[in-house]
Design an enzyme around this catalytic site. Structure first.
Site, PDB file in Angstrom:
ATOM      1  N   CYS A 196       4.997   9.991  -0.057  1.00  0.00           N
ATOM      2  CA  CYS A 196       3.871   9.591  -0.887  1.00  0.00           C
ATOM      3  C   CYS A 196       2.693   9.216   0.011  1.00  0.00           C
ATOM      4  O   CYS A 196       2.890   8.782   1.148  1.00  0.00           O
ATOM      5  CB  CYS A 196       4.297   8.387  -1.743  1.00  0.00           C
ATOM      6  SG  CYS A 196       3.008   7.642  -2.746  1.00  0.00           S
ATOM      7  N   GLY A 197       1.502   9.350  -0.506  1.00  0.00           N
ATOM      8  CA  GLY A 197       0.331   8.908   0.251  1.00  0.00           C
ATOM      9  C   GLY A 197       0.357   7.422   0.552  1.00  0.00           C
ATOM     10  O   GLY A 197      -0.283   6.963   1.493  1.00  0.00           O
TER      11      GLY A 197
END
Length: 175
Positions: free
Chosen positions: A52-53
């Protein structure tokens, strides 16, 4: 006790519990953990993902844990694959990823669902106690955080964009 990871046990936690201490969860080795072991601690519960970012927040969570664990803070991570399929690994792979990339020392739990029909009972409780923006219950993305006081009660919910270091003042207030 209410269980966390049993998808066949769905409960509507309307006033069924007063704290997180009423829940049993599974750690990443599938061992039962009673959250009552965190009595008199400040707990930060986070749904996490490895791809995930926001994944770099693991580093900030570890920094918070190391800085405040001796004063009574516990960070508890619950991997979740419900947002963009960003946590595809099994528990062992997730642990290896966290160890290799972030050297986390806080508890890593079993992968769970935080929304939908299979929502973990703990997350049903957390979401009912601290709603999101505009009063919504659903978790919007990975790295949503719930801050729990020393009595096991939800104090505040933070969205994924709130970096762990921004929680310092609230954590210190509870410690």
């Amino acid at each position: 006790m209410l269980t966390l990871n049993s998808s066949d046990q769905k409960s509507d936690n309307n006033n069924m519990t007063d704290s997180i201490y009423d829940f049993d969860v599974l750690n990443n080795r599938k061992e039962a953990i009673n959250l009552a072991q965190y009595k008199n601690k400040v707990v930060l519960i986070v749904n996490t993902a490895s791809a995930c970012g926001f994944t770099p927040q693991y580093a900030g969570l570890e920094q918070l844990y190391k800085k405040y664990q001796h004063q009574g803070l516990v960070v508890v991570a619950f991997p979740c694959n419900q947002f963009g399929q960003q946590e595809k690994g099994n528990n062992e792979e997730i642990k290896q990823f966290c160890d290799l990339n972030f050297k986390i020392s806080f508890p890593l739990m079993d992968k769970i669902d935080v929304n939908g029909d299979s929502t973990a009972p703990l997350y049903q409780y957390l979401k009912s106690e601290a709603k999101g923006i505009l009063g919504t219950k659903n978790i919007k993305w990975n790295f949503t955080k719930f801050l729990i006081n020393r009595n096991g009660q939800v104090v505040k919910r933070y969205g994924p964009t709130v970096k762990p270091e921004k929680l310092t003042k609230d954590i210190e207030h509870l410690l």
